[in-house]
Design an enzyme around this catalytic site. Sequence first.
Site, short mmCIF file in Angstrom:
data_model
loop_
_atom_site.label_atom_id
_atom_site.label_comp_id
_atom_site.label_asym_id
_atom_site.label_seq_id
_atom_site.Cartn_x
_atom_site.Cartn_y
_atom_site.Cartn_z
N ASP A 199 0.75 -1.13 0.05
CA ASP A 199 -0.03 0.06 0.01
C ASP A 199 0.80 1.38 0.19
OD1 ASP A 199 -1.70 2.19 1.24
OD2 ASP A 199 -3.09 0.66 1.55
N ASP B 5 5.09 -6.32 -3.84
CA ASP B 5 4.29 -7.45 -3.86
C ASP B 5 4.84 -8.71 -3.45
OD1 ASP B 5 2.19 -9.20 -4.29
OD2 ASP B 5 1.52 -8.27 -6.11
N ASN C 77 8.98 -9.42 7.94
CA ASN C 77 7.58 -9.29 8.63
C ASN C 77 6.53 -9.60 7.91
OD1 ASN C 77 5.90 -8.13 11.07
ND2 ASN C 77 5.47 -6.88 9.36
N TYR D 142 -2.17 -21.22 7.87
CA TYR D 142 -1.23 -20.05 8.58
C TYR D 142 -0.44 -21.02 9.43
CZ TYR D 142 0.04 -15.86 10.91
OH TYR D 142 0.60 -14.76 11.48
N LYS E 298 3.72 -20.71 9.18
CA LYS E 298 4.65 -20.33 10.27
C LYS E 298 5.49 -21.16 10.98
CE LYS E 298 3.39 -15.95 9.62
NZ LYS E 298 4.39 -14.97 9.31
N THR F 1 -2.99 -6.12 16.28
CA THR F 1 -2.85 -5.54 15.01
C THR F 1 -3.95 -5.98 14.07
OG1 THR F 1 -2.00 -7.89 14.10
CG2 THR F 1 -0.36 -6.25 15.20
#
Length: 260
Positions: free
Chosen positions: A46, A70, A97, A168, A172, A203
């Site tokens: 963004d 990206d 991150n 996910y 991780k 977050t």
Amino acid sequence: MATAEGKAEVFADKRVLVSGATSGIGRAAALAFAAAGARVAVSGRDVARGEAVVAEVEAAGGAAVFVPADLERPDGPAAMVAMATERLGGLDVAVNNAGYQERRALLAEQPDAVYERVFAVNVRAVFQAMKAELAAMLPADGGRGAGAIVNVASVSGVRNPNPGFSLYSSAKAAVVHMTKAAALEYGPRGIRINALSPGRIETPMMLGSGLDPKVVGEGLPIRRMGRPEEAAAALLWLASDAASFVVGQNLGVDGGFLAS
């Protein structure tokens, strides 16, 4: 070097890249590195939010540049590192991150396309970014280099806390073990590689997962969710000379989640 307030700038003259730095932990880390004296490449998809973070850094007297990226694209991580290295004049610290979490659903209900995106952003991009970061930190003659890489994993990669996020959690877990393997390979060449596993941090990704923040916080030993700044402080420590003997570790910043 010290600031006017007398605080030591522990990252003075250091060149730092933070991916996924337009919000959450990444934004907090970019601001903290800059406050500690680093020149920071703020990276993300963004543009408007990335430039806003750069403006925050500059308003506080720090130095930063925005690097659009990206990381879902196969060429995205290498392009990000190349641009950051060029604009900063080198690379001393990299924080990988950026991440993506699927919408909550049982494993058999997850489309193949979601699997591809989760692993592209969370695993492949970290692999490709590290390849480029290591090349920037190591001399071309194969000698010893210098630098620190911190990969942001998750407590979900150690202990899956909730059903519905199997992709996910698996991705991780891969980040944690890739970090450890790479640390063994590149520690002898002067590059320290570690992972940070945040727990329940306030977050946009966490708050958008459909979980109730109050219920989640009350379920932790510390009885609250964490703040992005608390995770960022741990990131800075892992990347600093204060952690010079810390290699191949996965540091949990989780309010006691993994201990419970």
